[in-house]
Design a protein around this motif. Structure first.
Motif, PDB file in Angstrom:
ATOM      1  N   MET A   1       0.849  -1.169   0.000  1.00  0.00           N
ATOM      2  CA  MET A   1       0.000   0.000   0.000  1.00  0.00           C
ATOM      3  C   MET A   1       0.901   1.241   0.000  1.00  0.00           C
ATOM      4  O   MET A   1       1.889   1.303   0.723  1.00  0.00           O
ATOM      5  N   SER A   2       0.530   2.217  -0.775  1.00  0.00           N
ATOM      6  CA  SER A   2       1.343   3.427  -0.889  1.00  0.00           C
ATOM      7  C   SER A   2       1.248   4.269   0.385  1.00  0.00           C
ATOM      8  O   SER A   2       0.314   4.139   1.170  1.00  0.00           O
ATOM      9  N   GLN A   3       2.228   5.126   0.562  1.00  0.00           N
ATOM     10  CA  GLN A   3       2.247   6.025   1.712  1.00  0.00           C
ATOM     11  C   GLN A   3       1.020   6.925   1.728  1.00  0.00           C
ATOM     12  O   GLN A   3       0.460   7.222   2.785  1.00  0.00           O
ATOM     13  N   TYR A   4       0.609   7.365   0.538  1.00  0.00           N
ATOM     14  CA  TYR A   4      -0.554   8.249   0.459  1.00  0.00           C
ATOM     15  C   TYR A   4      -1.811   7.533   0.953  1.00  0.00           C
ATOM     16  O   TYR A   4      -2.598   8.092   1.719  1.00  0.00           O
ATOM     17  N   ARG A   5      -1.999   6.298   0.530  1.00  0.00           N
ATOM     18  CA  ARG A   5      -3.186   5.540   0.967  1.00  0.00           C
ATOM     19  C   ARG A   5      -3.173   5.330   2.476  1.00  0.00           C
ATOM     20  O   ARG A   5      -4.216   5.421   3.129  1.00  0.00           O
ATOM     21  N   LYS A   6      -2.008   5.037   3.029  1.00  0.00           N
ATOM     22  CA  LYS A   6      -1.901   4.855   4.484  1.00  0.00           C
ATOM     23  C   LYS A   6      -2.265   6.147   5.207  1.00  0.00           C
ATOM     24  O   LYS A   6      -2.946   6.123   6.231  1.00  0.00           O
ATOM     25  N   MET A   7      -1.793   7.266   4.677  1.00  0.00           N
ATOM     26  CA  MET A   7      -2.091   8.560   5.283  1.00  0.00           C
ATOM     27  C   MET A   7      -3.594   8.840   5.233  1.00  0.00           C
ATOM     28  O   MET A   7      -4.183   9.288   6.211  1.00  0.00           O
ATOM     29  N   VAL A   8      -4.212   8.561   4.100  1.00  0.00           N
ATOM     30  CA  VAL A   8      -5.652   8.794   3.947  1.00  0.00           C
ATOM     31  C   VAL A   8      -6.436   7.954   4.955  1.00  0.00           C
ATOM     32  O   VAL A   8      -7.348   8.456   5.621  1.00  0.00           O
ATOM     33  N   ILE A   9      -6.064   6.709   5.096  1.00  0.00           N
ATOM     34  CA  ILE A   9      -6.758   5.820   6.033  1.00  0.00           C
ATOM     35  C   ILE A   9      -6.585   6.316   7.467  1.00  0.00           C
ATOM     36  O   ILE A   9      -7.546   6.353   8.246  1.00  0.00           O
ATOM     37  N   ARG A  10      -5.360   6.728   7.827  1.00  0.00           N
ATOM     38  CA  ARG A  10      -5.112   7.258   9.175  1.00  0.00           C
ATOM     39  C   ARG A  10      -5.954   8.488   9.452  1.00  0.00           C
ATOM     40  O   ARG A  10      -6.569   8.606  10.513  1.00  0.00           O
ATOM     41  N   GLN A  11      -5.991   9.404   8.510  1.00  0.00           N
ATOM     42  CA  GLN A  11      -6.736  10.641   8.722  1.00  0.00           C
ATOM     43  C   GLN A  11      -8.233  10.386   8.815  1.00  0.00           C
ATOM     44  O   GLN A  11      -8.922  11.007   9.633  1.00  0.00           O
ATOM     45  N   ARG A  12      -8.739   9.479   8.015  1.00  0.00           N
ATOM     46  CA  ARG A  12     -10.173   9.154   8.104  1.00  0.00           C
ATOM     47  C   ARG A  12     -10.504   8.494   9.435  1.00  0.00           C
ATOM     48  O   ARG A  12     -11.553   8.768  10.027  1.00  0.00           O
ATOM     49  N   LYS A  13      -9.616   7.621   9.911  1.00  0.00           N
ATOM     50  CA  LYS A  13      -9.844   6.997  11.214  1.00  0.00           C
ATOM     51  C   LYS A  13      -9.892   8.047  12.319  1.00  0.00           C
ATOM     52  O   LYS A  13     -10.772   8.008  13.182  1.00  0.00           O
ATOM     53  N   TRP A  14      -8.944   8.989  12.297  1.00  0.00           N
ATOM     54  CA  TRP A  14      -8.922  10.018  13.327  1.00  0.00           C
ATOM     55  C   TRP A  14     -10.173  10.881  13.279  1.00  0.00           C
ATOM     56  O   TRP A  14     -10.715  11.266  14.324  1.00  0.00           O
ATOM     57  N   MET A  15     -10.641  11.179  12.092  1.00  0.00           N
ATOM     58  CA  MET A  15     -11.877  11.965  11.988  1.00  0.00           C
ATOM     59  C   MET A  15     -13.067  11.178  12.537  1.00  0.00           C
ATOM     60  O   MET A  15     -13.930  11.750  13.223  1.00  0.00           O
ATOM     61  N   LEU A  16     -13.119   9.886  12.264  1.00  0.00           N
ATOM     62  CA  LEU A  16     -14.219   9.079  12.811  1.00  0.00           C
ATOM     63  C   LEU A  16     -14.137   8.981  14.330  1.00  0.00           C
ATOM     64  O   LEU A  16     -15.169   9.007  15.014  1.00  0.00           O
ATOM     65  N   TYR A  17     -12.916   8.871  14.871  1.00  0.00           N
ATOM     66  CA  TYR A  17     -12.756   8.871  16.327  1.00  0.00           C
ATOM     67  C   TYR A  17     -13.253  10.193  16.914  1.00  0.00           C
ATOM     68  O   TYR A  17     -13.959  10.200  17.920  1.00  0.00           O
TER      69      TYR A  17
END
Length: 126
Positions: free
Chosen positions: A1-17
């Motif tokens: 998985m690319s760094q960009y995809r990992k970043m997107v997933i992390r940011q979406r998780k934090w927003m959901l939290y």
């Protein structure tokens, strides 16, 4: 998985939290109007984050294929922020306008904090 995809997933998780904490605040706090405003702004902020990620991915594809330039959806994101503000102003008895404004800024705070944490972790690894 690319760094960009990992970043997107992390940011979406934090927003959901953050959204889940805000919902708890709206339900159990003595300041429900502020938290409802914060929730409204955060929902639109999450939508804006999603639009930004989607359009940045498109922009990357356009740059790779050297085609016509694509936009990053600034007008759509500004329209979403304006809509959240109009909803808060129309229903003042349910939403606190300061909470809406703070909520609209949350996705940008998440992006900045995620970037800072990422670089701190990179420095520790090396």
């Amino acid at each position: 998985m690319s760094q960009y995809r990992k970043m997107v997933i992390r940011q979406r998780k934090w927003m959901l939290y953050l959204l889940s904490v805000i919902v708890l605040g709206a339900g159990f706090s003595p300041y429900p109007m502020f938290f409802f405003g914060l929730l409204l702004g955060s929902v639109f902020s999450f939508f804006n984050l999603w639009i930004l990620h989607r359009n940045m991915e498109r922009l990357g594809e356009v740059a790779i294929r050297k085609r016509k330039r694509a936009s990053i959806g600034t007008l759509t994101r500004l329209g979403g922020a304006a809509l959240a503000t109009l909803i808060a102003l129309r229903y003042e008895e349910y939403f606190h306008i300061i909470g809406v404004v703070i909520g609209l800024c949350l996705s940008y705070a998440v992006i900045i904090i995620d970037l800072a944490v990422y670089y701190v972790m990179q420095e520790k690894r090396s």
